[in-house]
Design a protein around this motif. Structure first.
Motif, PDB file in Angstrom:
ATOM      1  N   HIS A 136       0.917  -1.285  -0.137  1.00 62.02           N
ATOM      2  CA  HIS A 136      -0.051  -0.031  -0.020  1.00 62.02           C
ATOM      3  C   HIS A 136       0.895   1.305   0.034  1.00 62.02           C
ATOM      4  CE1 HIS A 136      -3.214   2.580   2.032  1.00 62.02           C
ATOM      5  NE2 HIS A 136      -3.344   2.585   0.947  1.00 62.02           N
ATOM      6  N   CYS A 137       0.902   2.082  -1.040  1.00 59.58           N
ATOM      7  CA  CYS A 137       1.728   3.179  -1.029  1.00 59.58           C
ATOM      8  C   CYS A 137       1.193   4.328  -2.107  1.00 59.58           C
ATOM      9  CB  CYS A 137       3.342   2.851  -1.831  1.00 59.58           C
ATOM     10  SG  CYS A 137       2.999   1.972  -3.342  1.00 59.58           S
ATOM     11  N   GLY A 138       1.824   5.264  -2.314  1.00 58.69           N
ATOM     12  CA  GLY A 138       1.633   6.331  -3.170  1.00 58.69           C
ATOM     13  C   GLY A 138       2.407   5.978  -4.229  1.00 58.69           C
ATOM     14  N   GLN A 139       1.693   6.164  -5.565  1.00 62.04           N
ATOM     15  CA  GLN A 139       2.716   5.807  -6.833  1.00 62.04           C
ATOM     16  C   GLN A 139       2.418   6.971  -7.832  1.00 62.04           C
ATOM     17  OE1 GLN A 139       1.206   2.873  -9.697  1.00 62.04           O
ATOM     18  NE2 GLN A 139       3.256   2.133  -9.673  1.00 62.04           N
ATOM     19  N   MET A 140       3.681   7.515  -8.248  1.00 59.81           N
ATOM     20  CA  MET A 140       3.580   8.565  -9.233  1.00 59.81           C
ATOM     21  C   MET A 140       4.297   7.895 -10.435  1.00 59.81           C
ATOM     22  SD  MET A 140       4.293  12.299  -7.193  1.00 59.81           S
ATOM     23  CE  MET A 140       4.712  11.290  -5.542  1.00 59.81           C
ATOM     24  N   ALA A 197      -1.084   9.520 -10.591  1.00 58.87           N
ATOM     25  CA  ALA A 197      -0.595   9.822  -9.269  1.00 58.87           C
ATOM     26  C   ALA A 197      -1.700   9.368  -8.472  1.00 58.87           C
ATOM     27  CB  ALA A 197      -0.145  11.314  -9.128  1.00 58.87           C
ATOM     28  N   GLU A 198      -1.810   8.299  -7.694  1.00 55.94           N
ATOM     29  CA  GLU A 198      -2.642   7.724  -6.956  1.00 55.94           C
ATOM     30  C   GLU A 198      -2.108   6.799  -5.805  1.00 55.94           C
ATOM     31  OE1 GLU A 198      -5.726   5.384  -8.827  1.00 55.94           O
ATOM     32  OE2 GLU A 198      -5.973   6.929 -10.499  1.00 55.94           O
ATOM     33  N   VAL A 199      -2.905   6.728  -4.921  1.00 52.04           N
ATOM     34  CA  VAL A 199      -2.546   5.622  -3.896  1.00 52.04           C
ATOM     35  C   VAL A 199      -3.000   4.438  -4.136  1.00 52.04           C
ATOM     36  CG1 VAL A 199      -2.805   4.973  -1.489  1.00 52.04           C
ATOM     37  CG2 VAL A 199      -2.811   7.283  -1.877  1.00 52.04           C
ATOM     38  N   VAL A 200      -2.110   3.292  -4.129  1.00 51.66           N
ATOM     39  CA  VAL A 200      -2.393   2.088  -4.944  1.00 51.66           C
ATOM     40  C   VAL A 200      -1.816   0.892  -3.903  1.00 51.66           C
ATOM     41  CG1 VAL A 200      -2.106   3.047  -7.141  1.00 51.66           C
ATOM     42  CG2 VAL A 200      -0.082   1.990  -6.071  1.00 51.66           C
ATOM     43  N   GLN A 201      -2.407  -0.213  -4.638  1.00 50.23           N
ATOM     44  CA  GLN A 201      -1.743  -1.593  -3.769  1.00 50.23           C
ATOM     45  C   GLN A 201      -0.877  -1.794  -5.071  1.00 50.23           C
ATOM     46  OE1 GLN A 201      -2.232  -2.910  -1.040  1.00 50.23           O
ATOM     47  NE2 GLN A 201      -3.875  -1.448  -0.541  1.00 50.23           N
ATOM     48  N   LYS A 202       0.562  -1.789  -4.931  1.00 46.56           N
ATOM     49  CA  LYS A 202       1.464  -2.064  -5.868  1.00 46.56           C
ATOM     50  C   LYS A 202       2.047  -3.447  -5.768  1.00 46.56           C
ATOM     51  CE  LYS A 202       6.239  -0.366  -6.996  1.00 46.56           C
ATOM     52  NZ  LYS A 202       6.053  -0.567  -8.439  1.00 46.56           N
ATOM     53  N   PRO A 203       2.029  -4.220  -6.822  1.00 46.25           N
ATOM     54  CA  PRO A 203       2.532  -5.487  -6.730  1.00 46.25           C
ATOM     55  C   PRO A 203       3.966  -5.471  -6.200  1.00 46.25           C
ATOM     56  CG  PRO A 203       2.282  -4.850  -9.163  1.00 46.25           C
ATOM     57  CD  PRO A 203       1.619  -3.863  -8.304  1.00 46.25           C
ATOM     58  N   LEU A 204       4.364  -6.386  -5.568  1.00 44.14           N
ATOM     59  CA  LEU A 204       5.691  -6.463  -5.117  1.00 44.14           C
ATOM     60  C   LEU A 204       6.474  -7.161  -6.284  1.00 44.14           C
ATOM     61  CD1 LEU A 204       5.408  -7.510  -1.436  1.00 44.14           C
ATOM     62  CD2 LEU A 204       5.953  -5.299  -2.312  1.00 44.14           C
ATOM     63  N   ASN A 205       5.816  -8.120  -6.782  1.00 42.04           N
ATOM     64  CA  ASN A 205       6.462  -8.843  -8.155  1.00 42.04           C
ATOM     65  C   ASN A 205       5.491  -9.067  -9.134  1.00 42.04           C
ATOM     66  OD1 ASN A 205       9.193  -9.898  -7.097  1.00 42.04           O
ATOM     67  ND2 ASN A 205       7.632 -10.778  -5.321  1.00 42.04           N
ATOM     68  N   GLU A 206       6.021  -8.484 -10.519  1.00 38.30           N
ATOM     69  CA  GLU A 206       5.061  -8.593 -11.565  1.00 38.30           C
ATOM     70  C   GLU A 206       5.500  -9.557 -12.532  1.00 38.30           C
ATOM     71  OE1 GLU A 206       5.676  -4.594 -13.084  1.00 38.30           O
ATOM     72  OE2 GLU A 206       4.185  -3.820 -12.158  1.00 38.30           O
TER      73      GLU A 206
END
Length: 241
Positions: A136-140, A197-206
């Motif tokens: 869970h993080c902010g991503q740009m 630019a959003e707060v997302v659930q970023k995959p740790l491995n794609e």
């Protein structure tokens, strides 16, 4: 260096959103309402609301709609009460999928989400089955060709957590969830404009998916995103164009 076709995937996603602008408006209004309900109607002290409003403005949502959504969230206007709920599951090739919803009827929503999974080659999992695969993080994301060194300096100065250059030349800036708006403002003041630019659930491995599997996976994601109660869909799959 990391990522595969990150820029192409972002552009493809934006294109799909533009094609569904009416549904996007509904989702934006829901998010503003819930953000105001949870953190108050003052965007200067409510980072989630501030981001929701900026996103709404970026999609040209009328100001009256924004103001009314805030008033419904703070109780100044009557409206539907929405509840946040998350569903997890697997897509093509076992790719992890998380589905964030805002709903006034969880029984309806879980049935719709399960049907979309089952009909399109995926399956729902238990709570927590794939959540550990996301951060869970902010991503740009900034376009290929952006001055990496200058962006990195500005991002660190603004309080970013990490800066990652992808294989396709696009650059990601990662922040703690509640710091996204502040870091974004700092980067804009330094002359940088994020394409996403959003707060997302970023995959740790794609995992890259191509060919027929890519089409099947995209069909599953589209089916989930088209549901009225679904706000966001996150996946570890990267669709190879």
């Amino acid at each position: 260096m990391a990522g595969h076709s990150k820029w192409a995937n972002i552009q493809h996603r934006k294109g799909r959103q533009d094609a569904k602008r009416g549904k996007i408006f509904t989702k934006l209004i829901k998010e503003i309402t819930v953000a105001a309900k949870m953190g108050g109607g003052d965007a200067s002290t409510n980072p989630r609301l501030r981001l929701a409003i900026e996103k709404a403005k970026g999609q040209s949502l009328p100001k009256d709609n924004i103001d009314n959504a805030i008033k419904r969230g703070t109780g100044q206007l009557e409206g539907v009460v929405y509840e946040e709920v998350r569903y997890e599951g697997y897509g093509i090739g076992g790719a992890a999928v998380m589905v964030d919803c805002l709903t006034d009827n969880k029984t309806r929503t879980v049935a719709d989400v399960r049907h979309a999974f089952n009909k399109n080659g995926g399956n729902m999992g238990a709570e927590g089955s794939v959540a550990f695969q996301f951060k869970h993080c902010g991503q740009m994301i900034f376009a290929p060709g952006t001055d990496e060194a200058r962006l990195m300096d500005a991002a660190i100065e603004a309080g970013a957590e990490d800066v990652v250059t992808n294989d396709d030349g696009s650059i990601e800036v990662i922040t703690p969830p509640n710091d996204l708006a502040t870091v974004l403002e700092g980067l804009e003041a330094a002359g940088f404009k994020a394409e996403f630019a959003e707060v997302v659930q970023k995959p740790l491995n794609e995992s890259v998916i191509g060919g027929d599997d890519a089409m099947k996976m995209q069909k599953l994601l589209d089916a989930l995103e088209s549901l009225d109660d679904v706000q966001e869909v996150y996946t570890s799959a990267v669709i190879d164009e």
